[in-house]
Every structure is written in structure tokens, then in C-alpha cells.
Design a protein around this motif. Structure first.
Motif, short mmCIF file in Angstrom:
data_model
loop_
_atom_site.label_atom_id
_atom_site.label_comp_id
_atom_site.label_asym_id
_atom_site.label_seq_id
_atom_site.Cartn_x
_atom_site.Cartn_y
_atom_site.Cartn_z
N ILE A 2 0.72 -1.18 -0.05
CA ILE A 2 -0.14 -0.04 -0.18
C ILE A 2 0.80 1.23 -0.07
O ILE A 2 0.61 2.33 -0.68
N THR A 3 1.78 1.10 0.99
CA THR A 3 2.89 2.34 1.02
C THR A 3 3.78 2.70 -0.42
O THR A 3 3.69 3.98 -0.94
N ALA A 47 2.61 2.11 -3.35
CA ALA A 47 1.26 2.39 -4.28
C ALA A 47 0.89 4.03 -4.06
O ALA A 47 0.81 4.57 -4.94
N ILE A 48 0.71 4.02 -2.89
CA ILE A 48 -0.15 5.62 -2.49
C ILE A 48 0.75 6.74 -1.43
O ILE A 48 0.46 7.34 -1.27
N TRP A 74 -1.47 7.09 4.67
CA TRP A 74 -2.52 6.23 4.81
C TRP A 74 -2.54 6.09 6.53
O TRP A 74 -3.32 5.76 7.11
N ARG A 108 -6.97 8.05 2.97
CA ARG A 108 -6.29 7.95 2.15
C ARG A 108 -6.38 6.58 1.04
O ARG A 108 -5.72 6.58 0.01
N GLU A 122 -7.32 5.79 -2.37
CA GLU A 122 -6.64 6.28 -3.43
C GLU A 122 -6.29 4.65 -4.20
O GLU A 122 -5.70 4.60 -5.18
N LEU A 123 -6.50 3.57 -3.60
CA LEU A 123 -6.16 2.27 -3.97
C LEU A 123 -7.26 1.90 -5.14
O LEU A 123 -7.44 0.93 -5.98
N ALA A 132 -9.51 -0.60 0.21
CA ALA A 132 -9.62 0.92 -0.02
C ALA A 132 -10.65 1.55 0.65
O ALA A 132 -10.74 2.93 1.03
#
Length: 828
Positions: A497-498, A500-501, A505, A511, A514-515, A800
Motif C-alpha cells: 500500500i505504501t 502504491a500511494i 494512510w 487516503r 486512492e487504491l 480501499a
């Protein structure tokens, strides 16, 4: 935190959050604690001693920040939140504190230089703190962590139980309870504060009669509440708040005269009685002695905590009218409801205020969270217990009730039924104090913990109070901390996740939305599946190493982990497993995806039917393993001694989350949120926060089934479980297999009480009413799992859309809507 083998390494500086660390200084701390705390050389130190050295080094590291937090908040005279709870299910503290301080890589690097120390061993050595049992305590733990992360001045207050509820083992399918002596060895996180001990007055004393301790009315005594403080580290380490736990003691260790005369037990009686108060979490309340102990525990918590809160307030304030502006006290469920009477006692007897002024201050200071719709959980305490232990509180409660009912009679003249319903005192039979009523009347806010729960609380449980106080009732949907339940628990997914965005989060779960576009990205879906696979393999290895149980990571991991209770319907789950088993017996070539059904949870020692459900689950699992038609295809695994550490292993690995409570009975749930943010798909009823979760992600990404809360309520009086037995062949065959002792050939008839509950006693929690719909929803689960891309897409959407269910959001709403509390940043 290295041994002397690192002496030749270059000195480095590590900047982690607000801290600046020297490698050499940290090495000195670790070495000193390892050698000198236990007077042992490093090469001979045990794993426990090595863990304590790491933990104490970390505590040394955070101490200055902890003190600075307290000083900053006192100097600012900021409004403080005090969270009173009988449970704080904090789990292990080491890894959470390391991550929140931002020193994880630093610790990992240093531990690799010690050949007798490793990261996994450090984590596994720490016992789970025995300070809670279920969702109530875990919520409290998440909330105090979020309060620190949001930099809100706050303290948690609880009891320092020497023993947890119990350590559960399964023997021949039966739950066996053993003492959970989690404090057998010193806890490196706690700091005793004997200089801040408070006295708790008790209107009785105690004597020993034929080996039994009995209360003596009218002979006043007192207990001592000794505080033990634990640091609560907010993410980033900028604010470190305090969890204060009270341990009970007696003024004198023993009566020297009695000891000298040979009455050794009698000489220690006061100490034995006092320490019993905080000996164990949740004494067995099926006995009058257990009920009395629970009552004293609640009184002890409230008396100690309010004395401490008032003392803190008076350090910087000399006007009682400022109390609601400087203090917000949140009652976590009905257990601390005596705070209403106790705060009134302090204001009246110590503050010398008039009744009306004291009452206004009390109501504006206190707030109440309700966590249940079950009538038995809305506590009622016999007035005789108040008379024996704290009669002044009973006098005050009677006066609160008199004035309150006078007002009700003015509003509703001649409506004696309403007066009886609203009274704080239940007069039928033995006179009881209705603690939930006291909590509603004596506070300015009563909140539920999910939208449906808050509606039912207003409309079905306390409608007359909601009519009287419409502005007091509100909803605050629960949340869980993403630091422990995603960042720490699921490293593979949180790293993905980190990447990717970004890492925003971690403190702003919104946040995660955003996924959403990445759910349609084939490459991201593949990496998401790889993260889940890693979690499954990791769990399988952990389970084998810790319990000896083996599971197949190539099966669907389907989990129902929560307290064993009829309304949570583990029984519905196992009935469906039996339905699947019958289908395989009819057609061994039937194509169903192999699945492992995980169950975990404790049954209250006196709750015999819940314990029998555990036995049924275990026996079904053994039968399926032994039958070639089901072996390897249907697996039922009961995981003993469910706790936070087990949940942190299993939740990231799970693909199906079972949230199948009878609609209208689960207040919120927080396990459902943890599963969602870790990428499990939910099969569940429209109950608790599951409704809001489905609203966030879309019902098409959930497997919802069964009766609604309104349909359950409307069915009372006419529902007939026998109809389902007579008209639904799969339901009949499943029950008949139990009746015919297929799962208990060596113990015939043992499951008779379960069959009686379902058929002869009305199936109160609607298992049979929902079984067919549940089976159909499970078929949808199997069909979707056969399409990995479609399954993964829905799983990503769930992650998400889980942002709403962060405890940071919950606490922000409490702070603005109920407490009027604001952040108090702590400078460097």
C-alpha cells in the motif's frame, strides 16, 4: 541495542520521529539492562531476560518524551480526557511501541549482532497483557493509542489484573480453563507510583469463618489503590500518554499480634482480601461471591480514578465550576457507571457544593458509551451490595432518582408505568440499581457504537430516555487503529500500500481510497495476491511452531474469531459445515474449493452451552479429518486461547470473515473492521458496523444474508424452528446427524442440549431461520473464489473503503462532538 560485539562499529546517529539516537548510547542501555538487572552475563541470559533488556532499553528511550508530554499538558492546563474502562486488551507492547516510535530498523539492525537474539524471538517472548477479554477491551486499547496519535491530552484508567480471564486449552474437545498469570514475571513497561496511592473507603470489614472470607457490616475499613503507569505511544512518538492501572492493597501487611499468637492466616487476612479485588479479570459471576467481587472491582476502579482525576484538576484549578471545561470523563459501558454517584459525593461532601450546582457539573463532565443491546449486560446491582460496601453512594443515587422521577411526574402526570420504567431503582423482587439508567441520567451524552446499534438503543432499549433526552443520544461508530492492525500485523500488504500511494494512510485512513483505481490493475492484483499468500504461509508456520497444529495454505482461510456466544452464532457456522459434509457424502465428486474453517474464542466458565458448542466444533473437525470423503477438503480448526497476538497472525491470512451474529444483537464489532482492512471478504448479516462497511464498499462486494434486525424483532411470538426442520431437508439432515451421534460415537447424547436449544426451546437466536440463506451465500463465496481476479478485485475494494473504520476518525468525532477536547502538541 547491541552487545559488546558492536563496540568497534562506527558511531552513527539515528533520527526517528522526534528522537535523535546514538548507536553507542543505545548499546550501553541494552548491555546494562541485560547484565545488571538480573545479574547475569550476556551469554547466559535467558530469552526472557533478553526481551526485558530490549523493552527496558526502549522505555529508557521514551521516558523523556513521556515526561515532556505530561509537563506540556499540565502547563497548558488543557482539557483532558479520562477514559474509564474495566478492560484494556492491549496485547503485546514491544512491537507496537517500536513501530510507533519509528525505531524498528534500528532495533532490528542491532539485534542481528547478538547471535542469541532475534526479532521474532523478542516478539514472541512477551506475554499478552491479561487486561481484557473481547471487543470492549480491544476498543479501549485502540482508542487510547489514537488519543496519543492525535495528541489529545488523555489518560486511560483500568485495573491491574494479576490474572487474565483464563488461559484456554482444548482437551478432548472440551474447553479447560487454567490461570493466566501474565504478571508472573515483572512487566518492564509498568512504573509503580506508590507515592500516589489513594484510599478507597469500604463500609464493612472482613473475617475468616471456616475457611471462608465473610463481610462484617458496619465495621468500616478501606482499601488502597496503588497506581501502575504504562506509556501509550502515539504514532511518530510526539505524544506519549498514560494508561494508569490500579492494583489493590491493604493499609497493613499483617496483624503482628495475630501472627505472634499463631493465627498466621488471620494475620494476613486484610491483605488477602484487598489483593483479591484485582486478582482476576471477570470473576465467575454465576455465584453470589463472584458477583460481589465484580461489584467491588467496579467501585474500586471508580473511586480510585475519580480521586486521581480530581487531584490532577486541583493542581491547576481552584473553581469546581471549571471542572467540565478541563475534564471529560468517558464511561466505557455500564461498568464505571458508579462514577455518577461518586463524582456527586466528591462535589457534595468534599467540595461543599449545593445539590443543583454539583449535579450540573457532574452531568456536563461525564459521558457514557453503551456497548450492548443484551438485557443481561445492562448491569443491575442489588441495593444491599451498595449498603454493605458504599452506602453513601446509595443515598446519593436514591436522591438522584427521587429528583429525576419528580421531574418525570411533572411531564407525564398519572403515568405510573412510565415512572416505573424510567426509575433508576428496580423495585420488583429484590431492589436493584439499574446502572444503565444511572449512566444515561447522570451524563450529558449517551452514544451507541454503530448506526444500527444507536437506532435500536434509542428505539427499542431506552426509548423513554431518548424521548426525555433527545439531544443526549448520538452515534459514534467504532474504529480500530491501523498502526497495529495493518501496519504491524500485515507487513507485506502495508508495504504494498505504501509503495502504491505513500505512507499518509497510516495516520489518515481515508487516503486508502486512492487504491480504488488499482483494483482494475492486473499487476497490482497479482502483488496483492502474493501479499495474501505470504500472510497465509507465515500464519501456517507460526501455528505449527506455537501449537503444533498444521493447516494447508492452499485452502480458503475462513475465520470466525470472537467470544463464544449463542448470538454470535458459531453454531450457525458449524451447522453449515455439516451441510457441506452431507453434500460430499452424497456426492464425493462434488466440486467445492477446499476450505479451512477457523474458530477461536473463549466461553465464559459458567456458560455451559457455549462450552458445548466448542465441543461440537472440535468433534466435527475430528470427524471430517477422519473421513476420506472430507479429509483435506473440509477442515475445521479450533485455535485455543484466542488473544490479540493470535488475531494479529490470523487476520492478515484470512480470506473470508464470518460476521454472522443474529441481526440486532451485535452492537458494532471491531474484528469485522480488522478483517476488511486486511483484504478479507465478509459474509455476514446486516448487523452492527457490517452494515456501514457494506455501504462504504458496496453490497456487491459483500456476502450479506439473512433476517434483518426488524424482521428478527417482528418474528418474536410466532417463529417456529420446527418448520425449518420439517421443510428444509438439509437443515433436517444436519440436525439428525448430530442427534444420531455421528460426531459423538463415544459420548452418545452429549449434544442433546444443543438440539433442545434449537428445536424444543425456540431457537431464540434464529439459527435455523437463517441457515438456508447462509448456505446460499456460502455458495456465492465458493463460486467467486474460483475466479481469482474477480475475488482479488473485491478484496482490494474492501481495503480501499475501510478508511472510515479507523479509531482516529472515531476519536476525532468524540473529541469534537462530546468532549470538546483539542490537541495539545508537545514540542521537541
Amino acid at each position: 541495542m547491541a552487545t559488546s560485539t558492536t563496540a568497534s562499529r562506527d558511531l552513527r546517529q539515528y533520527e526517528c520521529g522526534p528522537f535523535l539516537f546514538s548507536d553507542r548510547a543505545d548499546h550501553d542501555w541494552y548491555d546494562r539492562h541485560l547484565m545488571f538487572d538480573h545479574v547475569v552475563s550476556p551469554e547466559r541470559a535467558s530469552q526472557r531476560e533478553r526481551f526485558e533488556a530490549v523493552a527496558r532499553s526502549l522505555r529508557d528511550l521514551l521516558t523523556q518524551r513521556w515526561l515532556l508530554t505530561q509537563q506540556t499538558q499540565e502547563q497548558a492546563n488543557a482539557k483532558r480526557v479520562y477514559y474509564l474502562s474495566m478492560e484494556f486488551l492491549i496485547g503485546r507492547s514491544l512491537v507496537n511501541n517500536i513501530v510507533n516510535l519509528g525505531v524498528e530498523q534500528f532495533v532490528r539492525d542491532d539485534l542481528t549482532t547478538d547471535p542469541q537474539q532475534d526479532w521474532a524471538a523478542v516478539i514472541e517472548t512477551e506475554p499478552d497483557a491479561g487486561l481484557g477479554n473481547g471487543g470492549l477491551g480491544r476498543l479501549a486499547a485502540c482508542f487510547v493509542e489514537s488519543l496519543a496519535t492525535l495528541q489529545i491530552p488523555a489518560m486511560g484508567y483500568g485495573l491491574r489484573y494479576e490474572y487474565g480471564i483464563f488461559r484456554q486449552e482444548i482437551e478432548n474437545g472440551y474447553q479447560v480453563e487454567h490461570p493466566d498469570h501474565w504478571l508472573m514475571q515483572p512487566d518492564p513497561w509498568e512504573v509503580p507510583r506508590p507515592q500516589e496511592t489513594v484510599q478507597v473507603p469500604v463500609a464493612c470489614s472482613f473475617r475468616l469463618e471456616n475457611g471462608v472470607i465473610r463481610a462484617v457490616p458496619g465495621q468500616a475499613s478501606h482499601l488502597l489503590g496503588v497506581p501502575y503507569d504504562r506509556p501509550i505511544v502515539g504514532y511518530g512518538g510526539r505524544t506519549i500518554n498514560t494508561l494508569r492501572l490500579w492494583g489493590a492493597s491493604s493499609p497493613d501487611v499483617f496483624d503482628f499480634g495475630e501472627f505472634s499468637s499463631g493465627d498466621f492466616v488471620g494475620a494476613m487476612l486484610d491483605r488477602l482480601v484487598a489483593e483479591t479485588v484485582t486478582r482476576v479479570l471477570y470473576p465467575d459471576d454465576s455465584t453470589s461471591a463472584g458477583q460481589a467481587l465484580r461489584f467491588v472491582q467496579e467501585y474500586f476502579l471508580v473511586s480510585c480514578s475519580l480521586a486521581d482525576i480530581v487531584a490532577r484538576f486541583q493542581r491547576s484549578n481552584d473553581d469546581w465550576n471549571a471542572l467540565p471545561d478541563k475534564v471529560a470523563i468517558q464511561l466505557n459501558d455500564t461498568h464505571p457507571a458508579m462514577a455518577v454517584g461518586e463524582l456527586m459525593r466528591i462535589l457534595l461532601d468534599q467540595g461543599g457544593l449545593g445539590w443543583d450546582e454539583a449535579w450540573d457539573i457532574t452531568v456536563r463532565t461525564l459521558a457514557y458509551t453503551n456497548h450492548t443491546l443484551l438485557p443481561e449486560a445492562l448491569e443491575k446491582w442489588p441495593a444491599r451490595m451498595f449498603e454493605l460496601v458504599c452506602p453513601r453512594l446509595l443515598e446519593i443515587i436514591y436522591e438522584i432518582n427521587r429528583r429525576f422521577l419528580d421531574g418525570v411526574r411533572e411531564l407525564y402526570p398519572g403515568d405510573n408505568g412510565r415512572v416505573e420504567t424510567l426509575s433508576l431503582i428496580e423495585e420488583s423482587g429484590e431492589r436493584n440499581v439499574r446502572m444503565a439508567h444511572l449512566a444515561v441520567v447522570g451524563t450529558h451524552s449517551t452514544n451507541g457504537v454503530a448506526a444500527i446499534h444507536s437506532r435500536l438503543l434509542r428505539d427499542a432499549v431506552l426509548p423513554e430516555f431518548a424521548e426525555l433526552f433527545p439531544d443526549r443520544f448520538n452515534n459514534k461508530t467504532n474504529g480500530v487503529t491501523p498502526r497495529r492492525w495493518l501496519l504491524v500485523a500485515n507487513r507485506d500488504l502495508s508495504s504494498l500500500i505504501t509503495e502504491a500511494i505513500g505512507d499518509g494512510w497510516i495516520t489518515d485512513m481515508s487516503r486508502l481510497r486512492e487504491l480504488l483505481p488499482l483494483a482494475d490493475d492486473a499487476g497490482f492484483r497479482q502483488r496483492f495476491r502474493e501479499a495474501k499468500r505470504s500472510a497465509k504461509l507465515r500464519f501456517a508456520d507460526w501455528l505449527k511452531a506455537t501449537t503444533g497444529q498444521t493447516v494447508d495454505p492452499d485452502t480458503i482461510f475462513d475465520s470466525q474469531i470472537k467470544r463464544i456466544h449463542e448470538y454470535k452464532r458459531q453454531l450457525l457456522n458449524v451447522l453449515h459445515v455439516i451441510v457441506l459434509y452431507n453434500r460430499l457424502r452424497d456426492d464425493p465428486t462434488l466440486q467445492i474449493p477446499p476450505r479451512t474453517f477457523f474458530f477461536a474464542g473463549k466461553a465464559a466458565p459458567a456458560y455451559q452451552l457455549a462450552k458445548l458448542i466448542i465441543k461440537l466444533i472440535s468433534n466435527v473437525g475430528r470427524t471430517l479429518d477422519a473421513d476420506p470423503v472430507s479429509s483435506g477438503r473440509l477442515n475445521v480448526t479450533f485455535l485455543p486461547n484466542y488473544n490479540v497476538s493470535l488475531a494479529m497472525q490470523l487476520i492478515p491470512a484470512s480470506e473470508v470473515s464470518e460476521q454472522i451474529s443474529t441481526a440486532g444483537y451485535e452492537a458494532s464489532g471491531t474484528g469485522n473492521m480488522k478483517f476488511m482492512m486486511n483484504g478479507a471478504l465478509t459474509i455476514g448479516t446486516r448487523d452492527g458496523a457490517t452494515i456501514e462497511m457494506a455501504e462504504e464498499a458496496g453490497e456487491e462486494n459483500f456476502f450479506l444474508f439473512g433476517l434483518t434486525a426488524d424482521e428478527v424483532a417482528d418474528s418474536r411470538g410466532w417463529y417456529s424452528p420446527g418448520w425449518h426442520y420439517d421443510h428444509e431437508p438439509e437443515t433436517k439432515r444436519a440436525l439428525d446427524l448430530i442427534r444420531d451421534n455421528h460426531f459423538s460415537p463415544d459420548e452418545p447424547g452429549i449434544f442433546g442440549p444443543i438440539l433442545d436449544t434449537l428445536l424444543a426451546r425456540g431457537d431464540y437466536y434464529m439459527h435455523l431461520a437463517d441457515l438456508t440463506a447462509y448456505s446460499q451465500a456460502q455458495q456465492q463465496v465458493s463460486a467467486l473464489y474460483a475466479d481469482p481476479e474477480a475475488w482479488t478485485r473485491k478484496a482490494i475494494i474492501n481495503v480501499a473503503c475501510s478508511g472510515k473504520f479507523s479509531s482516529d476518525r472515531s476519536i476525532a468525532e468524540y473529541a469534537s462532538d462530546i468532549w470538546g477536547a483539542e490537541p495539545c502538541p508537545v514540542g521537541d
